[in-house]
Design a protein around this motif. Sequence first.
Motif, PDB file in Angstrom:
ATOM      1  N   VAL A   5      12.424  20.604 -55.603  1.00  0.00           N
ATOM      2  CA  VAL A   5      12.793  20.016 -54.312  1.00  0.00           C
ATOM      3  C   VAL A   5      14.287  20.229 -54.098  1.00  0.00           C
ATOM      4  N   ILE A   6      14.690  20.176 -52.834  1.00  0.00           N
ATOM      5  CA  ILE A   6      16.116  20.292 -52.505  1.00  0.00           C
ATOM      6  C   ILE A   6      16.583  18.968 -51.918  1.00  0.00           C
ATOM      7  N   ALA A   7      17.696  18.463 -52.403  1.00  0.00           N
ATOM      8  CA  ALA A   7      18.323  17.314 -51.758  1.00  0.00           C
ATOM      9  C   ALA A   7      19.453  17.840 -50.887  1.00  0.00           C
ATOM     10  N   GLY A   8      19.377  17.555 -49.594  1.00  0.00           N
ATOM     11  CA  GLY A   8      20.376  18.045 -48.646  1.00  0.00           C
ATOM     12  C   GLY A   8      19.830  19.244 -47.877  1.00  0.00           C
ATOM     13  N   ALA A   9      19.492  19.008 -46.599  1.00  0.00           N
ATOM     14  CA  ALA A   9      18.969  20.107 -45.774  1.00  0.00           C
ATOM     15  C   ALA A   9      20.010  20.474 -44.723  1.00  0.00           C
ATOM     16  N   GLY A  10      21.248  20.621 -45.184  1.00  0.00           N
ATOM     17  CA  GLY A  10      22.332  21.065 -44.300  1.00  0.00           C
ATOM     18  C   GLY A  10      22.388  22.590 -44.316  1.00  0.00           C
ATOM     19  N   ASP A  11      23.589  23.135 -44.138  1.00  0.00           N
ATOM     20  CA  ASP A  11      23.731  24.600 -44.050  1.00  0.00           C
ATOM     21  C   ASP A  11      23.170  25.293 -45.297  1.00  0.00           C
ATOM     22  N   LEU A  12      23.604  24.834 -46.460  1.00  0.00           N
ATOM     23  CA  LEU A  12      23.167  25.494 -47.689  1.00  0.00           C
ATOM     24  C   LEU A  12      21.689  25.217 -47.982  1.00  0.00           C
ATOM     25  N   GLY A  13      21.302  23.947 -47.861  1.00  0.00           N
ATOM     26  CA  GLY A  13      19.910  23.584 -48.130  1.00  0.00           C
ATOM     27  C   GLY A  13      18.947  24.371 -47.257  1.00  0.00           C
ATOM     28  N   ARG A  14      19.287  24.518 -45.973  1.00  0.00           N
ATOM     29  CA  ARG A  14      18.415  25.258 -45.046  1.00  0.00           C
ATOM     30  C   ARG A  14      18.315  26.728 -45.458  1.00  0.00           C
ATOM     31  N   THR A  15      19.456  27.278 -45.892  1.00  0.00           N
ATOM     32  CA  THR A  15      19.453  28.687 -46.315  1.00  0.00           C
ATOM     33  C   THR A  15      18.543  28.867 -47.527  1.00  0.00           C
ATOM     34  N   LEU A  16      18.654  27.962 -48.488  1.00  0.00           N
ATOM     35  CA  LEU A  16      17.815  28.066 -49.692  1.00  0.00           C
ATOM     36  C   LEU A  16      16.337  27.894 -49.329  1.00  0.00           C
ATOM     37  N   LEU A  17      16.070  26.943 -48.423  1.00  0.00           N
ATOM     38  CA  LEU A  17      14.679  26.710 -48.003  1.00  0.00           C
ATOM     39  C   LEU A  17      14.106  27.925 -47.277  1.00  0.00           C
ATOM     40  N   SER A  18      14.965  28.650 -46.595  1.00  0.00           N
ATOM     41  CA  SER A  18      14.493  29.778 -45.784  1.00  0.00           C
ATOM     42  C   SER A  18      14.256  31.035 -46.611  1.00  0.00           C
ATOM     43  N   ILE A  61      17.178  20.625 -56.780  1.00  0.00           N
ATOM     44  CA  ILE A  61      18.314  21.433 -56.316  1.00  0.00           C
ATOM     45  C   ILE A  61      19.219  20.513 -55.506  1.00  0.00           C
ATOM     46  N   ILE A  62      20.475  20.466 -55.875  1.00  0.00           N
ATOM     47  CA  ILE A  62      21.404  19.551 -55.187  1.00  0.00           C
ATOM     48  C   ILE A  62      22.280  20.328 -54.216  1.00  0.00           C
ATOM     49  N   ALA A  63      22.106  20.010 -52.922  1.00  0.00           N
ATOM     50  CA  ALA A  63      22.904  20.656 -51.871  1.00  0.00           C
ATOM     51  C   ALA A  63      23.426  19.573 -50.921  1.00  0.00           C
TER      52      ALA A  63
END
Length: 213
Positions: free
Chosen positions: A88-101, A151-153
């Motif tokens: 899982v990713i914590a933080g769906a900001g700029d970096l989190g969104r990039t990793l999710l994408s 994943i910490i973002a």
Amino acid sequence: MMIYKSISTQTLQRLPMYLNYLKSLPDNQILNISATTIAEALKFNDVQVRKDLAIISSGGRPKIGYITKNLIFDIEKFLGYDDADSAVIAGAGDLGRTLLSYDGFSKYGLDIIAAFDVREDIIGTTINGKKVLSSDKLKDLCGRMKVRIGIIAVPASEAQEICNSMVESGILAIWNFAPVNLNVPDSVLVQNEDMAFSLAKLSKSLSKKLCLN
Ligand SMILES: NC(=O)c1ccc[n+]([C@@H]2O[C@H](COP(=O)([O-])OP(=O)(O)OC[C@H]3O[C@@H](n4cnc5c(N)ncnc54)[C@H](O)[C@@H]3O)[C@@H](O)[C@H]2O)c1
């Protein structure tokens, strides 16, 4: 069963490069491959490549090399790519969104199942098919789904608290992008990722090179 010798960080960093190269070869055309061929293709020292491969595979034969598909299997097994881990990713900001994408993580055995955030306008949205949930739900969901990687973002100021929640939920490994040193129990692995560090190394090498010219 192969019993692995301990492995250096440098060898560990080279293994994904060998894997990418082997996987880039045309299917069923190169049945056997030698350490020398891999070394030439990647511009590495062939003694080094031979040593690296001997650590993770017992399949090398004199004059024949490795059966390509078996070597791919051995590298993936060693790196744990053969067995997808939920993350899982914590933080769906700029970096989190990039990793999710990025869909390519599945190649590395990483299956990102959801993200968590505190922003009301982000919670409930979907990014690349992955739901963004409220941060309050992290502990419960990760515990129930037996998530192993976090994943910490999030901003640095929030990273330790989110890390604590991940550890309490049973997460065993943390990929940390926040610029902080996290406190975790000995049983939990932390890999810190820092682009600033890589950039500093690049910039130092560049100034050295410019001084020499
Ligand atoms: N390692 C690197 O090379 C690298 C590169 C870029 C960013 N970063 C770091 O990654 C982190 C995120 O950067 P960004 O640019 O995406 O920032 P950002 O501000 O765009 O995103 C951070 C997100 O975290 C969320 N958040 C805040 N507190 C939270 C909490 N308790 N639980 C869950 N979510 C929470 C915010 O709402 C936001 O959506 C920062 O720490 C930044 O320094 C590292």
